[in-house]
Design a protein around this motif. Structure first.
Motif, PDB file in Angstrom:
ATOM      1  N   TYR A 193     -77.047  20.897  46.926  1.00  0.00           N
ATOM      2  CA  TYR A 193     -76.789  20.979  45.631  1.00  0.00           C
ATOM      3  C   TYR A 193     -77.157  19.330  44.826  1.00  0.00           C
ATOM      4  CZ  TYR A 193     -73.131  21.572  41.713  1.00  0.00           C
ATOM      5  OH  TYR A 193     -72.648  21.723  40.405  1.00  0.00           O
ATOM      6  N   VAL A 194     -77.850  19.290  43.586  1.00  0.00           N
ATOM      7  CA  VAL A 194     -78.162  18.241  43.056  1.00  0.00           C
ATOM      8  C   VAL A 194     -77.331  18.249  41.738  1.00  0.00           C
ATOM      9  CG1 VAL A 194     -80.065  17.136  42.012  1.00  0.00           C
ATOM     10  CG2 VAL A 194     -80.551  18.351  44.240  1.00  0.00           C
ATOM     11  N   SER A 195     -76.802  17.417  41.382  1.00  0.00           N
ATOM     12  CA  SER A 195     -76.012  17.259  40.226  1.00  0.00           C
ATOM     13  C   SER A 195     -75.997  15.791  39.460  1.00  0.00           C
ATOM     14  CB  SER A 195     -74.267  17.238  40.566  1.00  0.00           C
ATOM     15  OG  SER A 195     -74.016  16.143  41.190  1.00  0.00           O
ATOM     16  N   LEU A 196     -75.831  15.931  38.276  1.00  0.00           N
ATOM     17  CA  LEU A 196     -75.893  14.754  37.379  1.00  0.00           C
ATOM     18  C   LEU A 196     -74.790  14.929  36.514  1.00  0.00           C
ATOM     19  CD1 LEU A 196     -77.509  15.622  34.601  1.00  0.00           C
ATOM     20  CD2 LEU A 196     -79.367  15.270  35.809  1.00  0.00           C
ATOM     21  N   ILE A 197     -74.461  13.604  35.586  1.00  0.00           N
ATOM     22  CA  ILE A 197     -73.443  13.804  34.440  1.00  0.00           C
ATOM     23  C   ILE A 197     -74.556  13.360  33.323  1.00  0.00           C
ATOM     24  CG2 ILE A 197     -71.627  12.902  33.567  1.00  0.00           C
ATOM     25  CD1 ILE A 197     -70.837  14.511  35.570  1.00  0.00           C
ATOM     26  N   ALA A 198     -74.362  14.472  32.307  1.00  0.00           N
ATOM     27  CA  ALA A 198     -75.487  13.992  31.195  1.00  0.00           C
ATOM     28  C   ALA A 198     -74.832  13.647  29.891  1.00  0.00           C
ATOM     29  CB  ALA A 198     -76.118  15.251  31.159  1.00  0.00           C
ATOM     30  N   ASP A 199     -75.147  12.549  29.341  1.00  0.00           N
ATOM     31  CA  ASP A 199     -74.867  11.996  28.046  1.00  0.00           C
ATOM     32  C   ASP A 199     -75.724  12.714  27.000  1.00  0.00           C
ATOM     33  OD1 ASP A 199     -73.006  10.110  29.321  1.00  0.00           O
ATOM     34  OD2 ASP A 199     -74.443   8.681  28.988  1.00  0.00           O
ATOM     35  N   VAL A 200     -74.939  13.090  26.008  1.00  0.00           N
ATOM     36  CA  VAL A 200     -75.614  13.938  24.869  1.00  0.00           C
ATOM     37  C   VAL A 200     -76.254  12.874  24.105  1.00  0.00           C
ATOM     38  CG1 VAL A 200     -75.351  15.310  23.083  1.00  0.00           C
ATOM     39  CG2 VAL A 200     -73.952  15.805  24.815  1.00  0.00           C
ATOM     40  N   PRO A 201     -77.814  12.899  23.429  1.00  0.00           N
ATOM     41  CA  PRO A 201     -78.327  13.860  23.908  1.00  0.00           C
ATOM     42  C   PRO A 201     -79.383  13.875  25.052  1.00  0.00           C
ATOM     43  CG  PRO A 201     -79.393  12.470  22.456  1.00  0.00           C
ATOM     44  CD  PRO A 201     -77.852  11.841  23.031  1.00  0.00           C
ATOM     45  N   ALA A 202     -79.135  13.300  25.973  1.00  0.00           N
ATOM     46  CA  ALA A 202     -79.819  13.336  27.223  1.00  0.00           C
ATOM     47  C   ALA A 202     -79.875  14.494  27.974  1.00  0.00           C
ATOM     48  CB  ALA A 202     -79.714  12.104  27.913  1.00  0.00           C
ATOM     49  N   ASP A 203     -79.044  15.292  27.602  1.00  0.00           N
ATOM     50  CA  ASP A 203     -78.887  16.650  28.426  1.00  0.00           C
ATOM     51  C   ASP A 203     -79.902  17.601  28.149  1.00  0.00           C
ATOM     52  OD1 ASP A 203     -77.745  16.952  25.734  1.00  0.00           O
ATOM     53  OD2 ASP A 203     -76.640  18.680  26.237  1.00  0.00           O
ATOM     54  N   GLU A 204     -80.566  17.318  26.950  1.00  0.00           N
ATOM     55  CA  GLU A 204     -81.936  18.152  26.407  1.00  0.00           C
ATOM     56  C   GLU A 204     -83.014  17.694  27.414  1.00  0.00           C
ATOM     57  OE1 GLU A 204     -82.093  20.607  24.436  1.00  0.00           O
ATOM     58  OE2 GLU A 204     -79.756  20.198  24.199  1.00  0.00           O
ATOM     59  N   LEU A 205     -82.916  16.515  27.892  1.00  0.00           N
ATOM     60  CA  LEU A 205     -84.192  16.037  28.711  1.00  0.00           C
ATOM     61  C   LEU A 205     -83.996  16.841  30.025  1.00  0.00           C
ATOM     62  CD1 LEU A 205     -86.380  14.357  30.014  1.00  0.00           C
ATOM     63  CD2 LEU A 205     -84.688  12.605  30.419  1.00  0.00           C
ATOM     64  N   TYR A 206     -82.791  16.773  30.748  1.00  0.00           N
ATOM     65  CA  TYR A 206     -82.531  17.245  32.146  1.00  0.00           C
ATOM     66  C   TYR A 206     -82.552  18.893  31.865  1.00  0.00           C
ATOM     67  CZ  TYR A 206     -80.427  12.549  32.405  1.00  0.00           C
ATOM     68  OH  TYR A 206     -80.051  11.214  32.243  1.00  0.00           O
ATOM     69  N   LYS A 207     -82.513  19.430  31.128  1.00  0.00           N
ATOM     70  CA  LYS A 207     -82.731  20.869  30.640  1.00  0.00           C
ATOM     71  C   LYS A 207     -83.943  21.264  31.144  1.00  0.00           C
ATOM     72  CE  LYS A 207     -79.256  22.320  27.408  1.00  0.00           C
ATOM     73  NZ  LYS A 207     -79.178  22.736  26.104  1.00  0.00           N
ATOM     74  N   LYS A 208     -85.052  20.332  30.555  1.00  0.00           N
ATOM     75  CA  LYS A 208     -86.417  20.378  30.772  1.00  0.00           C
ATOM     76  C   LYS A 208     -86.567  20.397  32.326  1.00  0.00           C
ATOM     77  CE  LYS A 208     -87.664  18.788  26.535  1.00  0.00           C
ATOM     78  NZ  LYS A 208     -88.193  17.467  25.613  1.00  0.00           N
ATOM     79  N   PHE A 209     -85.878  19.786  33.104  1.00  0.00           N
ATOM     80  CA  PHE A 209     -86.273  19.677  34.572  1.00  0.00           C
ATOM     81  C   PHE A 209     -85.247  20.781  35.412  1.00  0.00           C
ATOM     82  CE2 PHE A 209     -87.619  15.916  33.029  1.00  0.00           C
ATOM     83  CZ  PHE A 209     -88.972  15.466  33.873  1.00  0.00           C
ATOM     84  N   GLY A 210     -84.844  21.865  34.730  1.00  0.00           N
ATOM     85  CA  GLY A 210     -84.263  22.965  35.288  1.00  0.00           C
ATOM     86  C   GLY A 210     -82.653  22.797  35.559  1.00  0.00           C
ATOM     87  N   PHE A 211     -81.885  21.529  35.115  1.00  0.00           N
ATOM     88  CA  PHE A 211     -80.435  21.561  35.166  1.00  0.00           C
ATOM     89  C   PHE A 211     -79.936  22.234  34.064  1.00  0.00           C
ATOM     90  CE2 PHE A 211     -82.126  17.740  37.578  1.00  0.00           C
ATOM     91  CZ  PHE A 211     -81.297  17.985  38.506  1.00  0.00           C
TER      92      PHE A 211
END
Length: 137
Positions: free
Chosen positions: A105-123
């Motif tokens: 299980y790989v997790s992270l806490i995303a600050d907005v708007p960085a969540d858009e970057l993490y979505k590009k990597f499958g999160f």
């Protein structure tokens, strides 16, 4: 993409780490705790400019088996908008793709708007099935 940049897997000094966190708007951390944390990273990547100044970094922490967390994604404000966050994430994902056991299980806490970057990597978001929680000391 920026030229004249050095990508490394060597930890920054605790002072460099704290300075980059502050510049990038991340929460402050204790100097001694930072030294321990950097030494306990599973994997990290740093970006330095041609003057050897730390301009970006990211780390993977965890138990090395079942659970991993991506933390400390930071890019100096003077270098934001140049694709460096994406480059840092690519380095971290390359490590995970080649070293993490199946079903981890790989997790992270995303600050907005960085969540858009993490979505590009499958999160993806964990809610509504689960939500992130924390306790700060």
């Amino acid at each position: 993409m920026t030229t004249n940049m050095n990508i490394s897997n060597e930890a920054p000094t605790p002072n460099e780490y704290l300075e980059l966190r502050a510049a990038a708007g991340l929460s402050p951390k204790d100097l001694q705790a930072s030294q321990i944390a950097l030494g306990n990273s599973i994997f990290l990547t740093t970006l330095r400019d041609s003057d050897d100044q730390l301009i970006g970094m990211g780390r993977i922490i965890g138990d090395g088996g079942c659970f991993y967390q991506i933390v400390d994604i930071a890019v100096h404000p003077s270098r934001q908008g140049q694709g460096l966050g994406k480059q840092i994430m690519s380095e971290l994902m390359n490590y995970l793709d080649n070293n993490v056991p199946s079903r981890a299980y790989v997790s992270l806490i995303a600050d907005v708007p960085a969540d858009e970057l993490y979505k590009k990597f499958g999160f993806d978001y964990t809610s509504p099935k689960s939500v992130g929680m924390f306790k700060k000391y």
